[in-house]
Design a protein around this motif. Structure first.
Motif, PDB file in Angstrom:
ATOM      1  N   SER A  42      16.325   1.600  -4.862  1.00 27.45           N
ATOM      2  CA  SER A  42      15.972   1.260  -3.485  1.00 27.45           C
ATOM      3  C   SER A  42      15.139  -0.020  -3.461  1.00 27.45           C
ATOM      4  O   SER A  42      14.374  -0.303  -4.394  1.00 27.45           O
ATOM      5  N   THR A  43      15.278  -0.806  -2.380  1.00 25.63           N
ATOM      6  CA  THR A  43      14.572  -2.081  -2.249  1.00 25.63           C
ATOM      7  C   THR A  43      13.938  -2.172  -0.865  1.00 25.63           C
ATOM      8  O   THR A  43      14.650  -2.155   0.142  1.00 25.63           O
ATOM      9  N   TYR A  44      12.605  -2.283  -0.826  1.00 25.94           N
ATOM     10  CA  TYR A  44      11.868  -2.367   0.434  1.00 25.94           C
ATOM     11  C   TYR A  44      11.010  -3.624   0.401  1.00 25.94           C
ATOM     12  O   TYR A  44      10.167  -3.794  -0.487  1.00 25.94           O
ATOM     13  N   HIS A  45      11.204  -4.513   1.373  1.00 30.36           N
ATOM     14  CA  HIS A  45      10.543  -5.810   1.374  1.00 30.36           C
ATOM     15  C   HIS A  45       9.339  -5.845   2.315  1.00 30.36           C
ATOM     16  O   HIS A  45       9.255  -5.060   3.261  1.00 30.36           O
ATOM     17  N   ILE A  46       8.448  -6.786   2.065  1.00 33.23           N
ATOM     18  CA  ILE A  46       7.325  -7.002   2.967  1.00 33.23           C
ATOM     19  C   ILE A  46       7.822  -7.599   4.289  1.00 33.23           C
ATOM     20  O   ILE A  46       8.963  -8.029   4.405  1.00 33.23           O
ATOM     21  N   GLY A  47       6.929  -7.616   5.295  1.00 32.60           N
ATOM     22  CA  GLY A  47       7.278  -8.157   6.600  1.00 32.60           C
ATOM     23  C   GLY A  47       7.241  -9.675   6.640  1.00 32.60           C
ATOM     24  O   GLY A  47       7.086 -10.353   5.618  1.00 32.60           O
ATOM     25  N   THR A  48       7.390 -10.203   7.855  1.00 33.48           N
ATOM     26  CA  THR A  48       7.271 -11.633   8.096  1.00 33.48           C
ATOM     27  C   THR A  48       6.318 -11.841   9.266  1.00 33.48           C
ATOM     28  O   THR A  48       6.124 -10.950  10.100  1.00 33.48           O
ATOM     29  N   VAL A  49       5.745 -13.043   9.346  1.00 30.18           N
ATOM     30  CA  VAL A  49       4.819 -13.314  10.442  1.00 30.18           C
ATOM     31  C   VAL A  49       5.533 -13.259  11.786  1.00 30.18           C
ATOM     32  O   VAL A  49       4.937 -12.902  12.811  1.00 30.18           O
ATOM     33  N   GLN A  50       6.819 -13.596  11.816  1.00 31.00           N
ATOM     34  CA  GLN A  50       7.563 -13.557  13.071  1.00 31.00           C
ATOM     35  C   GLN A  50       7.765 -12.128  13.569  1.00 31.00           C
ATOM     36  O   GLN A  50       7.963 -11.909  14.772  1.00 31.00           O
ATOM     37  N   GLY A  51       7.709 -11.141  12.689  1.00 27.44           N
ATOM     38  CA  GLY A  51       7.951  -9.754  13.068  1.00 27.44           C
ATOM     39  C   GLY A  51       6.720  -8.877  13.038  1.00 27.44           C
ATOM     40  O   GLY A  51       6.844  -7.651  13.042  1.00 27.44           O
ATOM     41  N   GLY A  52       5.543  -9.474  12.979  1.00 25.60           N
ATOM     42  CA  GLY A  52       4.312  -8.694  12.947  1.00 25.60           C
ATOM     43  C   GLY A  52       3.693  -8.558  11.579  1.00 25.60           C
ATOM     44  O   GLY A  52       2.567  -8.063  11.432  1.00 25.60           O
ATOM     45  N   GLY A  53       4.430  -8.918  10.533  1.00 23.18           N
ATOM     46  CA  GLY A  53       3.843  -9.000   9.198  1.00 23.18           C
ATOM     47  C   GLY A  53       3.885  -7.738   8.366  1.00 23.18           C
ATOM     48  O   GLY A  53       3.412  -7.750   7.231  1.00 23.18           O
ATOM     49  N   VAL A  54       4.440  -6.644   8.895  1.00 19.77           N
ATOM     50  CA  VAL A  54       4.395  -5.375   8.161  1.00 19.77           C
ATOM     51  C   VAL A  54       5.751  -4.689   8.204  1.00 19.77           C
ATOM     52  O   VAL A  54       6.355  -4.546   9.272  1.00 19.77           O
ATOM     53  N   THR A  55       6.220  -4.269   7.044  1.00 16.79           N
ATOM     54  CA  THR A  55       7.303  -3.304   6.940  1.00 16.79           C
ATOM     55  C   THR A  55       6.664  -1.958   6.673  1.00 16.79           C
ATOM     56  O   THR A  55       5.767  -1.856   5.832  1.00 16.79           O
ATOM     57  N   ARG A  56       7.104  -0.902   7.379  1.00 18.31           N
ATOM     58  CA  ARG A  56       6.376   0.363   7.316  1.00 18.31           C
ATOM     59  C   ARG A  56       7.335   1.544   7.143  1.00 18.31           C
ATOM     60  O   ARG A  56       8.337   1.662   7.866  1.00 18.31           O
ATOM     61  N   LEU A  57       7.011   2.412   6.183  1.00 16.25           N
ATOM     62  CA  LEU A  57       7.685   3.692   5.985  1.00 16.25           C
ATOM     63  C   LEU A  57       6.647   4.779   6.165  1.00 16.25           C
ATOM     64  O   LEU A  57       5.585   4.733   5.539  1.00 16.25           O
ATOM     65  N   GLY A  58       6.939   5.770   7.014  1.00 19.30           N
ATOM     66  CA  GLY A  58       5.953   6.789   7.357  1.00 19.30           C
ATOM     67  C   GLY A  58       5.780   7.844   6.288  1.00 19.30           C
ATOM     68  O   GLY A  58       5.699   7.544   5.092  1.00 19.30           O
ATOM     69  N   THR A 110       0.857  -1.190   0.000  1.00 20.73           N
ATOM     70  CA  THR A 110       0.000   0.000   0.000  1.00 20.73           C
ATOM     71  C   THR A 110       0.885   1.229   0.000  1.00 20.73           C
ATOM     72  O   THR A 110       1.766   1.371   0.857  1.00 20.73           O
ATOM     73  N   ILE A 111       0.678   2.112  -0.949  1.00 17.39           N
ATOM     74  CA  ILE A 111       1.447   3.349  -1.090  1.00 17.39           C
ATOM     75  C   ILE A 111       0.470   4.513  -1.025  1.00 17.39           C
ATOM     76  O   ILE A 111      -0.542   4.521  -1.732  1.00 17.39           O
ATOM     77  N   GLY A 112       0.770   5.502  -0.191  1.00 16.24           N
ATOM     78  CA  GLY A 112      -0.148   6.617   0.025  1.00 16.24           C
ATOM     79  C   GLY A 112      -0.096   7.661  -1.067  1.00 16.24           C
ATOM     80  O   GLY A 112       0.205   7.381  -2.231  1.00 16.24           O
ATOM     81  N   ARG A 113      -0.372   8.894  -0.684  1.00 17.45           N
ATOM     82  CA  ARG A 113      -0.532  10.000  -1.616  1.00 17.45           C
ATOM     83  C   ARG A 113       0.797  10.738  -1.852  1.00 17.45           C
ATOM     84  O   ARG A 113       1.628  10.840  -0.962  1.00 17.45           O
ATOM     85  N   ASP A 114       0.922  11.263  -3.075  1.00 19.90           N
ATOM     86  CA  ASP A 114       1.960  12.245  -3.410  1.00 19.90           C
ATOM     87  C   ASP A 114       3.383  11.745  -3.161  1.00 19.90           C
ATOM     88  O   ASP A 114       4.271  12.521  -2.796  1.00 19.90           O
ATOM     89  N   ASN A 115       3.592  10.468  -3.339  1.00 17.07           N
ATOM     90  CA  ASN A 115       4.949   9.928  -3.282  1.00 17.07           C
ATOM     91  C   ASN A 115       5.614  10.061  -4.649  1.00 17.07           C
ATOM     92  O   ASN A 115       4.952  10.008  -5.688  1.00 17.07           O
ATOM     93  N   ARG A 116       6.934  10.204  -4.636  1.00  9.02           N
ATOM     94  CA  ARG A 116       7.728  10.242  -5.870  1.00  9.02           C
ATOM     95  C   ARG A 116       8.675   9.066  -5.841  1.00  9.02           C
ATOM     96  O   ARG A 116       9.611   9.025  -5.047  1.00  9.02           O
ATOM     97  N   GLY A 125       3.676   5.565   3.528  1.00 10.92           N
ATOM     98  CA  GLY A 125       2.767   6.678   3.778  1.00 10.92           C
ATOM     99  C   GLY A 125       2.722   7.683   2.637  1.00 10.92           C
ATOM    100  O   GLY A 125       2.726   7.317   1.460  1.00 10.92           O
ATOM    101  N   ASP A 126       2.701   8.954   2.985  1.00 11.29           N
ATOM    102  CA  ASP A 126       2.495  10.036   2.025  1.00 11.29           C
ATOM    103  C   ASP A 126       3.751  10.889   1.859  1.00 11.29           C
ATOM    104  O   ASP A 126       4.558  11.030   2.787  1.00 11.29           O
ATOM    105  N   ARG A 127       3.888  11.463   0.674  1.00 16.65           N
ATOM    106  CA  ARG A 127       4.896  12.507   0.383  1.00 16.65           C
ATOM    107  C   ARG A 127       6.332  12.030   0.593  1.00 16.65           C
ATOM    108  O   ARG A 127       7.206  12.800   0.978  1.00 16.65           O
ATOM    109  N   ASN A 128       6.580  10.772   0.342  1.00 20.43           N
ATOM    110  CA  ASN A 128       7.944  10.260   0.411  1.00 20.43           C
ATOM    111  C   ASN A 128       8.630  10.374  -0.942  1.00 20.43           C
ATOM    112  O   ASN A 128       7.993  10.253  -1.994  1.00 20.43           O
ATOM    113  N   THR A 129       9.929  10.594  -0.920  1.00 19.34           N
ATOM    114  CA  THR A 129      10.753  10.530  -2.122  1.00 19.34           C
ATOM    115  C   THR A 129      11.645   9.300  -2.006  1.00 19.34           C
ATOM    116  O   THR A 129      12.397   9.161  -1.032  1.00 19.34           O
TER     117      THR A 129
END
Length: 264
Positions: free
Chosen positions: A92-108, A51-57, A83-87
């Motif tokens: 860059s490489t951002y991976h999904i989470g794992t069940v052992q760690g809560g299941g979510v990788t998050r960038l604000g 899920t990617i929010g608004r106004d990201n580049r 989240g929103d308004r990230n550049t």
């Protein structure tokens, strides 16, 4: 309709706002959702439950939402949430989470992520951070708001970096970096506090004095961590307008793993 280049491959089940722009040769998977105003450059891959929010580049050759490099990962439907308004700059490489760690990788929100940055599984990054080129996070790392990671900073799994902290180029982190601390070296050591950054963010002279007092308690008086915490707790009475800053430091130190400790 979203503005999708004719060479891009966007799964019909993906949910893209009408104001999303997708560049040439980009591939977007079926479980991806992208908010209004976000632009995706050429040759990107966005897959998984992302899920990617608004106004990201998002610049060319970025990879988002692919499975983690954790060997325990067995195909569970984990997530990447941005989240929103990230550049997010190239490669860059951002991976999904794992069940052992809560299941979510998050960038604000409002983060400035330079080329070749990496967020491994289950990382949580706050708001207004800056990651210089090749800053790399292993799994389960937490980064607080307004933190700055110098180029080629490498962070060991489960390490936490506090709000307003800063690392120098090529810093190697095996221990937690408390809020406001500037760290440098391999392994990294605390050098000072991020006073210039605090001034730029509008911290008053009194609040900066409180941060100096916290630095003194942690690093200049030969105290144990428990003794330093007691000294820091008493600072609210001396610097009432820095109560939130003291509470921020106190909460961070309360979560320190004794086996890992803080940078010294």
């Amino acid at each position: 309709m979203a503005r999708i280049h004719p060479t891009a491959l966007v799964d019909p089940h993906a949910q893209l706002d009408a104001n999303v722009e997708v560049g040439p040769y980009t591939v977007i998977g079926p479980h991806v959702r992208i908010g209004a105003g976000t632009t995706i450059g050429a040759h990107c891959v966005i897959d998984g439950h992302t899920t990617i929010g608004r106004d990201n580049r998002i610049y060319p050759f970025v990879s988002l939402g692919l499975p983690s490099q954790d060997k325990k990962y067995a195909g569970e439907p984990c997530e990447l949430i941005i989240g929103d308004r990230n550049t997010i700059r190239e490669y860059s490489t951002y991976h999904i989470g794992t069940v052992q760690g809560g299941g979510v990788t998050r960038l604000g929100n409002d983060n400035w992520m330079m080329a070749y940055t990496h967020l491994a599984h289950d990382c949580v990054v706050g708001d207004h951070t800056i990651f210089a080129n090749n800053a790399q996070l292993a799994g389960h790392v937490q980064v607080g708001d307004w933190a700055i990671l110098g180029g080629f900073t490498v962070v060991h799994q489960f390490v936490r970096i506090g709000a307003h902290a800063m690392t120098a180029m090529c810093a190697l982190l095996f221990a937690d970096v408390p809020p406001f601390v500037m760290a440098q070296g391999q392994p990294a050591q605390a050098r000072s506090m991020n006073f210039e950054g605090l001034r730029r963010r509008g911290f008053s002279a009194s609040r900066i004095a409180a941060v100096k007092a916290m630095h003194k308690a942690l690093y200049r008086e030969g105290l144990t961590l428990a003794q330093a915490v007691e000294r820091i707790d008493a600072l609210t009475a001396r610097y009432p307008d820095a109560a939130a800053d003291v509470a921020l430091m106190r909460a961070f130190l309360a979560g320190v793993n004794p086996e890992r400790g803080i940078v010294r």
